[in-house]
Design an enzyme around this catalytic site. Sequence first.
Site, PDB file in Angstrom:
ATOM      1  N   CYS A   1      -0.500  -0.181   0.089  1.00 24.24           N
ATOM      2  CA  CYS A   1       0.593  -1.054  -0.352  1.00 24.24           C
ATOM      3  C   CYS A   1       1.782  -0.207  -0.753  1.00 24.24           C
ATOM      4  O   CYS A   1       1.628   0.953  -1.148  1.00 24.24           O
ATOM      5  CB  CYS A   1       0.159  -1.881  -1.543  1.00 24.24           C
ATOM      6  SG  CYS A   1      -1.174  -2.985  -1.133  1.00 24.24           S
TER       7      CYS A   1
ATOM      8  N   TYR B   1      -9.710  -6.179   8.578  1.00 22.83           N
ATOM      9  CA  TYR B   1      -9.810  -5.739   7.183  1.00 22.83           C
ATOM     10  C   TYR B   1     -10.958  -6.471   6.492  1.00 22.83           C
ATOM     11  O   TYR B   1     -10.910  -7.701   6.340  1.00 22.83           O
ATOM     12  CB  TYR B   1      -8.473  -6.029   6.505  1.00 22.83           C
ATOM     13  CG  TYR B   1      -8.356  -5.694   5.039  1.00 22.83           C
ATOM     14  CD1 TYR B   1      -8.903  -4.542   4.508  1.00 22.83           C
ATOM     15  CD2 TYR B   1      -7.638  -6.527   4.188  1.00 22.83           C
ATOM     16  CE1 TYR B   1      -8.757  -4.236   3.164  1.00 22.83           C
ATOM     17  CE2 TYR B   1      -7.474  -6.229   2.848  1.00 22.83           C
ATOM     18  CZ  TYR B   1      -8.041  -5.087   2.340  1.00 22.83           C
ATOM     19  OH  TYR B   1      -7.888  -4.787   1.008  1.00 22.83           O
TER      20      TYR B   1
ATOM     21  N   HIS C   1     -12.617  -4.433   0.114  1.00 22.20           N
ATOM     22  CA  HIS C   1     -12.073  -5.065  -1.095  1.00 22.20           C
ATOM     23  C   HIS C   1     -12.294  -6.590  -0.979  1.00 22.20           C
ATOM     24  O   HIS C   1     -12.208  -7.148   0.110  1.00 22.20           O
ATOM     25  CB  HIS C   1     -10.573  -4.793  -1.298  1.00 22.20           C
ATOM     26  CG  HIS C   1     -10.212  -3.342  -1.166  1.00 22.20           C
ATOM     27  ND1 HIS C   1      -9.161  -2.918  -0.407  1.00 22.20           N
ATOM     28  CD2 HIS C   1     -10.763  -2.226  -1.694  1.00 22.20           C
ATOM     29  CE1 HIS C   1      -9.062  -1.599  -0.470  1.00 22.20           C
ATOM     30  NE2 HIS C   1     -10.043  -1.158  -1.248  1.00 22.20           N
TER      31      HIS C   1
ATOM     32  N   ASP D   1     -11.794   2.058  -5.554  1.00 22.59           N
ATOM     33  CA  ASP D   1     -11.364   2.790  -4.363  1.00 22.59           C
ATOM     34  C   ASP D   1     -10.259   3.790  -4.733  1.00 22.59           C
ATOM     35  O   ASP D   1     -10.329   4.973  -4.390  1.00 22.59           O
ATOM     36  CB  ASP D   1     -10.870   1.757  -3.342  1.00 22.59           C
ATOM     37  CG  ASP D   1     -10.473   2.359  -2.023  1.00 22.59           C
ATOM     38  OD1 ASP D   1     -10.841   3.510  -1.772  1.00 22.59           O
ATOM     39  OD2 ASP D   1      -9.797   1.665  -1.246  1.00 22.59           O
TER      40      ASP D   1
END
Length: 688
Positions: free
Chosen positions: A31, A170, A173, A266
């Site tokens: 991000c 993805y 998470h 993470d």
Amino acid sequence: MSRDPRYDILFEPVRIGPVVAQNRFFQVPHCCGMGHARPQTAAVMRGIKAEGGWAVVATEECDIHHSSDVSPYIEHRLWNDDDIAQHALMVDAVHAHGALAAIELAHSGRMAPNHFTRTVPVGASAGPNPGYDPVAARELTRRDIRELRGIYRKAAIRAKSAGFDIVYVYAAHMLALPAQFLSKRYNQRTDEYGGSLENRARFLKELIIDAKEAVGDRCGIAVRWMMDEMMGDAGLQCNEEGIEVVSMLAELPDLWDVNVSDWDNDSATSRFQPEGFQERYVSAVKQVTTKPVVGVGRFTSPDAMVAQLKRGVLDMIGAARPSIADPFLPRKIEQGRLEDIRECIGCNICVSGDYTMTPIRCTQNPTMGEEWRRGWHPEIIPPAGSRDTVLIIGAGPAGLECATALGKRGYEVTLADAREEFGGRVIDESGLPGLSAWRRVRDYRLGQLHQLANVELYPSSEMSFSNIADFGADQVVIATGARWRSDGVGREHHVAMPGAEQSFVLSPDDIMSGVKLADTIVIYDDDHFYMGGVIAELARTYGANVTLVTPAADVSHWTHYTLEQRAIQERLAELGVDLRVQWSMQSVGDHVAEFACMYSDRVMTLPCDNLIMVTSRRSDDRLYRHCMAKLSELKDAGVAAVSHIGDCVAPGTIAAAVYSGHLWARQLGEDSHGAELPFTRELIDITA
Ligand code: ADP
Ligand code: SF4
């Protein structure tokens, strides 16, 4: 210089399905607070990573549909064809340097509150949004799932038409819908998508197959996979379902990008995890697939990277933070310039940009996030715009960075500090529990300064007004930093607390300078960043009874933005620190402090041998004010201007001090007259 043959292995090409990465350096998705709102900012930032030698450069999370709206967080979007052009900007910037561009296609399912789109969220099963948002997801029907697969497929095709070389599914998470399908917590379905692991993995498997069919002829298909949720039986575990899923799907994707969940585990900070800490999870995947495996672990040491490759832990060195701190990390290894690597310190200030919905910033790399709007490059700085000589007083983060950047521009610089050791606050703080990596802020800059013949270093040189006048530099820059207050002034109290002047009341500076602590300690944390918790940890290691009191609802509250809050509170609880939240200090007596409840009439009295105020810092601007009061005398002595930078102007983060020093150095001799704004903004085109 050329690279050490020991590192040749890092520069071998790696095939990822139909595409080939030119080396083993892989900037995994991260991000950056830019996304769909700041595509030019993002494109230039990612392009610089490619220029710095990363063979693969990925986007951040890219939401594929309006039912996956994570507003107010700013991620990328690929909701329809209108979004393709934004992405092509980034792809072109990455391709310009021969690197591969990857896109992380995402649907956030139950985690997307859809505040902007007002679409009812969807989930593997129905249930409330875990982020405490007052919304709940409805359960996806089988028909919905079919449609959603079509949406993923369309997004992959759009990604291909934007020019991407690698398309991610993805599933790492709990932000990702395929991960939610896999989770027993979030999936209680009774159809073929629920129950057994094979059923819960069905959606992920279908998405990989669909992506391969749709774009696999030209794009590598990557899966980002979490191996462990780090919550024991309550979640997915590496040696159970984590590895079973990989075994089941081992050869389906073209690449496995492996990590642990959730994001706080993470991207653990250096306070909680060392370099390479994910090895166990990554190597487990490598053992069951022949496809290339990417792993992360805050790698900055080429020896650690080579060791992981040689031990068969992974095939590609994944990095988010090391590539933020030094976008030229691969290039520097390739050119044999290891001493020039700007090592990540693991502080997660970069994460705070995303959480505050602003462009990413970095403690070590002041140009991060400024590549497009200010035109700053991490390795190239314009030559001197004037012939001024510069005297910098104070070698903390601000002074060190200012001297380094000015030195690289070719200015004649003198850097003086009162102390024998350069580094200011980062040297003091690096002695505290878990903060040793803070030293890297000093070490990198000192290493650079030693290479610059035009910068003179003067340790053990306390500078006074008359020293400055005698020195007679054209430009004087005061970077004398800030000191912790012990008078209780912070967020709750704006004037000094009566009684705080007593000698049993201490500040963090007293602790860092080695004042011995007594047996019963009360810490009042009205600062809310890391310092209060760190001092509590330190006091416990000395065996003191420690009570930490804060007006906030949890300890070290701002560390939510650096992903550390949970880990800090857990550690303090484990260490036996007595945590008292939502209490505001009222008065200080003789070895006693009085507190009032933030919401009721209740009061609390705590006796203590030492009271440590962690409330705020005050600029040490005495020398600056002295100079400004007698500026005419300095002008007579040949000084053209006196400036101040960093904490001396206003106390802030280490990142802010570094940035302040860099900004000042960039601006010297440059004409910015006439510019109404200090940087360029991305404006919305209202003619479209
Ligand atoms: P910043 O975060 O803004 O860089 P720091 O507090 O980390 O600030 O560093 C300030 C540095 O300035 C310290 O190393 C301190 O020793 C030095 N300093 C303060 N006053 C003087 C002075 N009069 N002469 C030389 N050095 C000084
Ligand atoms: Fe590393 Fe801190 Fe920079 Fe993030 S902000 S990349 S953690 S140095």
